[in-house]
Design a protein around this motif. Structure first.
Motif, PDB file in Angstrom:
ATOM      1  N   ASN A 150      68.863  68.050 -18.007  1.00  0.00           N
ATOM      2  CA  ASN A 150      68.927  69.490 -17.750  1.00  0.00           C
ATOM      3  C   ASN A 150      70.367  69.992 -17.705  1.00  0.00           C
ATOM      4  O   ASN A 150      70.638  71.134 -18.054  1.00  0.00           O
ATOM      5  N   HIS A 151      71.307  69.121 -17.319  1.00  0.00           N
ATOM      6  CA  HIS A 151      72.703  69.557 -17.268  1.00  0.00           C
ATOM      7  C   HIS A 151      73.330  69.712 -18.655  1.00  0.00           C
ATOM      8  O   HIS A 151      74.447  70.211 -18.761  1.00  0.00           O
ATOM      9  N   GLU A 152      72.644  69.258 -19.692  1.00  0.00           N
ATOM     10  CA  GLU A 152      73.199  69.428 -21.038  1.00  0.00           C
ATOM     11  C   GLU A 152      72.939  70.815 -21.599  1.00  0.00           C
ATOM     12  O   GLU A 152      73.459  71.164 -22.658  1.00  0.00           O
ATOM     13  N   ASP A 153      72.120  71.599 -20.916  1.00  0.00           N
ATOM     14  CA  ASP A 153      71.980  72.976 -21.414  1.00  0.00           C
ATOM     15  C   ASP A 153      73.234  73.752 -21.029  1.00  0.00           C
ATOM     16  O   ASP A 153      73.562  73.893 -19.861  1.00  0.00           O
ATOM     17  N   ASP A 154      73.925  74.226 -22.048  1.00  0.00           N
ATOM     18  CA  ASP A 154      75.176  74.938 -21.816  1.00  0.00           C
ATOM     19  C   ASP A 154      75.020  76.444 -22.016  1.00  0.00           C
ATOM     20  O   ASP A 154      75.998  77.162 -22.163  1.00  0.00           O
ATOM     21  N   GLY A 155      73.772  76.887 -22.033  1.00  0.00           N
ATOM     22  CA  GLY A 155      73.520  78.310 -22.243  1.00  0.00           C
ATOM     23  C   GLY A 155      73.482  78.694 -23.712  1.00  0.00           C
ATOM     24  O   GLY A 155      73.159  79.824 -24.055  1.00  0.00           O
ATOM     25  N   PHE A 156      73.813  77.751 -24.573  1.00  0.00           N
ATOM     26  CA  PHE A 156      73.809  77.998 -26.014  1.00  0.00           C
ATOM     27  C   PHE A 156      73.002  76.917 -26.732  1.00  0.00           C
ATOM     28  O   PHE A 156      73.463  76.325 -27.706  1.00  0.00           O
ATOM     29  N   ASN A 157      71.821  76.654 -26.184  1.00  0.00           N
ATOM     30  CA  ASN A 157      70.893  75.697 -26.793  1.00  0.00           C
ATOM     31  C   ASN A 157      71.534  74.323 -27.029  1.00  0.00           C
ATOM     32  O   ASN A 157      71.482  73.771 -28.123  1.00  0.00           O
ATOM     33  N   PHE A 158      72.169  73.809 -25.978  1.00  0.00           N
ATOM     34  CA  PHE A 158      72.665  72.423 -25.980  1.00  0.00           C
ATOM     35  C   PHE A 158      73.765  72.186 -27.028  1.00  0.00           C
ATOM     36  O   PHE A 158      73.888  71.093 -27.565  1.00  0.00           O
ATOM     37  N   THR A 159      74.579  73.204 -27.278  1.00  0.00           N
ATOM     38  CA  THR A 159      75.632  73.073 -28.290  1.00  0.00           C
ATOM     39  C   THR A 159      76.534  71.866 -28.050  1.00  0.00           C
ATOM     40  O   THR A 159      76.800  71.078 -28.959  1.00  0.00           O
ATOM     41  N   ASN A 160      77.008  71.719 -26.810  1.00  0.00           N
ATOM     42  CA  ASN A 160      77.921  70.598 -26.538  1.00  0.00           C
ATOM     43  C   ASN A 160      77.259  69.252 -26.777  1.00  0.00           C
ATOM     44  O   ASN A 160      77.886  68.320 -27.287  1.00  0.00           O
ATOM     45  N   TYR A 161      75.988  69.143 -26.407  1.00  0.00           N
ATOM     46  CA  TYR A 161      75.254  67.893 -26.652  1.00  0.00           C
ATOM     47  C   TYR A 161      75.068  67.675 -28.152  1.00  0.00           C
ATOM     48  O   TYR A 161      75.290  66.578 -28.674  1.00  0.00           O
ATOM     49  N   GLN A 162      74.661  68.737 -28.829  1.00  0.00           N
ATOM     50  CA  GLN A 162      74.403  68.610 -30.271  1.00  0.00           C
ATOM     51  C   GLN A 162      75.667  68.208 -31.028  1.00  0.00           C
ATOM     52  O   GLN A 162      75.622  67.420 -31.979  1.00  0.00           O
ATOM     53  N   MET A 163      76.810  68.775 -30.612  1.00  0.00           N
ATOM     54  CA  MET A 163      78.036  68.560 -31.378  1.00  0.00           C
ATOM     55  C   MET A 163      78.761  67.260 -31.021  1.00  0.00           C
ATOM     56  O   MET A 163      79.576  66.779 -31.798  1.00  0.00           O
ATOM     57  N   ARG A 164      78.495  66.722 -29.868  1.00  0.00           N
ATOM     58  CA  ARG A 164      79.285  65.562 -29.435  1.00  0.00           C
ATOM     59  C   ARG A 164      78.613  64.221 -29.712  1.00  0.00           C
ATOM     60  O   ARG A 164      79.247  63.178 -29.548  1.00  0.00           O
ATOM     61  N   PHE A 165      77.337  64.229 -30.086  1.00  0.00           N
ATOM     62  CA  PHE A 165      76.628  62.958 -30.255  1.00  0.00           C
ATOM     63  C   PHE A 165      75.873  62.897 -31.578  1.00  0.00           C
ATOM     64  O   PHE A 165      75.317  63.899 -32.020  1.00  0.00           O
ATOM     65  N   SER A 166      75.856  61.703 -32.141  1.00  0.00           N
ATOM     66  CA  SER A 166      75.022  61.445 -33.313  1.00  0.00           C
ATOM     67  C   SER A 166      73.957  60.436 -32.919  1.00  0.00           C
ATOM     68  O   SER A 166      74.249  59.472 -32.199  1.00  0.00           O
ATOM     69  N   THR A 167      72.755  60.660 -33.374  1.00  0.00           N
ATOM     70  CA  THR A 167      71.655  59.739 -33.083  1.00  0.00           C
ATOM     71  C   THR A 167      70.995  59.380 -34.409  1.00  0.00           C
ATOM     72  O   THR A 167      71.226  60.056 -35.415  1.00  0.00           O
ATOM     73  N   PRO A 168      70.158  58.346 -34.423  1.00  0.00           N
ATOM     74  CA  PRO A 168      69.462  58.022 -35.674  1.00  0.00           C
ATOM     75  C   PRO A 168      68.666  59.241 -36.159  1.00  0.00           C
ATOM     76  O   PRO A 168      68.116  59.985 -35.345  1.00  0.00           O
ATOM     77  N   PRO A 169      68.608  59.461 -37.465  1.00  0.00           N
ATOM     78  CA  PRO A 169      67.926  60.658 -37.971  1.00  0.00           C
ATOM     79  C   PRO A 169      66.434  60.660 -37.647  1.00  0.00           C
ATOM     80  O   PRO A 169      65.791  59.610 -37.642  1.00  0.00           O
ATOM     81  N   ASN A 170      65.894  61.843 -37.333  1.00  0.00           N
ATOM     82  CA  ASN A 170      64.460  61.965 -37.044  1.00  0.00           C
ATOM     83  C   ASN A 170      63.761  62.875 -38.057  1.00  0.00           C
ATOM     84  O   ASN A 170      62.580  63.175 -37.896  1.00  0.00           O
ATOM     85  N   GLY A 171      64.511  63.334 -39.060  1.00  0.00           N
ATOM     86  CA  GLY A 171      63.923  64.206 -40.072  1.00  0.00           C
ATOM     87  C   GLY A 171      63.991  65.681 -39.728  1.00  0.00           C
ATOM     88  O   GLY A 171      63.564  66.520 -40.518  1.00  0.00           O
ATOM     89  N   PHE A 172      64.531  66.003 -38.552  1.00  0.00           N
ATOM     90  CA  PHE A 172      64.576  67.408 -38.138  1.00  0.00           C
ATOM     91  C   PHE A 172      66.007  67.897 -37.897  1.00  0.00           C
ATOM     92  O   PHE A 172      66.211  68.968 -37.342  1.00  0.00           O
TER      93      PHE A 172
END
Ligand SMILES: [Fe+2]
Length: 418
Positions: A150-172
């Motif tokens: 829940n702390h990864e919500d930065d008010g902009f749809n998890f921008t910081n989480y999305q931009m700082r991490f790469s995970t195995p692709p899920n097709g989406f």
């Protein structure tokens, strides 16, 4: 092996790599994505090193900096994983121990079950920068598998989480949920935050993840004899016996566990697909559960031998600035072990039939405060009755407002509703 890093300058950067001591001449082309948060420009770089040989040390270079990692053996059967949640830059009580033990080869990769840095976006993202720089000596040498809390919500749809991490692709093109096979284990990371923030970002992410997860686990079960263990990791727990959050019977937990409105919950799917183990964070404590399914539990002496239902572990005590995880006087009967020290978990995948989970206490100088094995026959699945279960889909209307994540009803009220 994927590498992700951020710069403040708009520079194009590639990774060059090769076997240690031989040459670092292979180029992994980096992509650059600019983003701005809190008035600070950052540039996310992502590159993937491919064609790696097993059990080989590689050296890689980014600009003038050199890093090193070792690939895992071919036909991997056993390995160790460090699992924890809720670790901050400030009050990061477990950080030093995790880094030292990781560099000493005590585990092969990390699973961080959400609530990262407290917060990635704090001080316009500088706390996220500081935390990842602090962790860099370790996470530049081994995979750092994350899932949002829940702390990864930065008010902009998890921008910081999305931009700082790469995970195995899920097709989406979305790093909020993913799976991968490693040796005898199918690892699945799911976002409880799609549920937790549905009122902010809509219900579509919940449906997308649910459909993906159902397809992913259904496909896995077609090859379960090759990959017998299913281990999930997510942030918010289904169950806990902490006094806050009304012992995990409040809206935020039941939303994730049993579903709400048209959103299907995760527990029935885990039961239907015979998930073996689930790691959770969010509660800043350690709690081990007996096999439990919709509050039905098996607590006999052989509970962990061919378990009748999934086994869950809360490991959210790595280091949080609000250690408010006080336990109730009387735990739920499906609670097996509780520990309120700072610490983290080590899971040993011994083989296709044996897993070991240990809890390391920082307060007690890295002493082991819980240690247990999960054993099953290679073909063991939960009963067909369990796999046909659809518990919890008809729970009575909740008396809390849907945004009231810390729903403060008394336990008496909650038990009356159950
Ligand atoms: Fe949390």
């Amino acid at each position: 092996m994927a590498v992700t890093w951020n710069t403040y300058k708009t520079v194009s950067q590639d990774v060059t790599y090769g076997p240690t001591g031989i040459a670092t001449t292979t180029v992994a082309k980096g992509s650059v994505t600019p983003w701005n948060f809190g008035g600070i420009d950052r540039f996310t770089h992502r590159a993937v090193m491919t064609n790696l040989q097993p059990e080989t040390s590689y050296t890689y270079k980014i600009d003038q900096r050199t890093f090193r990692f070792k690939t895992l053996p071919k036909d991997l059967k056993s390995y160790k994983v460090c699992v924890f949640g809720d670790l901050g830059f400030f009050h990061g009580n477990s950080t030093e121990s995790i880094i030292n033990n990781g560099l000493a080869g005590k585990f092969d990769f990390i699973v961080h079950v959400g609530d990262i840095a407290y917060d990635l976006h704090a001080d316009n993202g500088r706390v996220g920068d500081d935390f990842l720089n602090e962790m860099e000596p370790l996470i530049s040498t081994m995979p750092y598998m994350v899932i949002a809390g829940n702390h990864e919500d930065d008010g902009f749809n998890f921008t910081n989480y999305q931009m700082r991490f790469s995970t195995p692709p899920n097709g989406f093109n979305d790093n909020q949920f993913y799976s991968f096979d490693l040796g005898p284990v199918h690892w699945v990371g799911v976002s409880t935050e799609n549920y937790g923030y549905y009122y902010a970002y809509g219900v579509d992410p919940v449906y997308t993840q649910y459909n993906w997860l159902k397809a992913d686990l259904t496909a896995l079960n077609q090859r379960r004899s090759q990959v017998p263990w299913v281990v999930t990791f997510q942030h918010r727990p289904f169950y806990c016996s902490n006094t806050n959050s009304a012992e995990c019977q409040s809206f935020e937990n039941r939303l994730v566990r049993t579903g709400w409105l048209d959103m299907k919950g995760l527990e029935p799917l885990f039961l239907q697909q015979s998930v073996d183990v689930g790691f959770w964070g969010h509660e800043h404590s350690y709690e081990r559960f007996y096999p439990v399914a919709d509050r039905q539990y098996w607590n006999g002496n052989d509970a962990y031998n061919n378990p009748k239902a999934p086994i869950y572990i809360i490991t959210g005590s790595a280091g949080c600035h609000t250690p408010d995880a006080e336990f109730t006087d009387k735990p739920w009967p499906w609670s097996a072990v509780r520990n309120n020290d700072y610490g983290y978990s080590i899971m040993t995948v011994a083989n296709g039939t044996h897993l070991r989970i240990e809890q390391i206490s920082i307060d007690k100088k890295e002493a082991t405060v819980d240690d247990f094995w999960i054993v099953k026959d290679l073909q063991h699945l939960h009963t067909s009755a369990m796999r046909n279960a659809s518990p919890g889909v008809k729970f009575p209307p909740l008396k809390c407002h849907f945004k009231d994540v810390a729903c403060t009803r008394s336990l008496k009220q909650i038990n009356e509703e159950l």
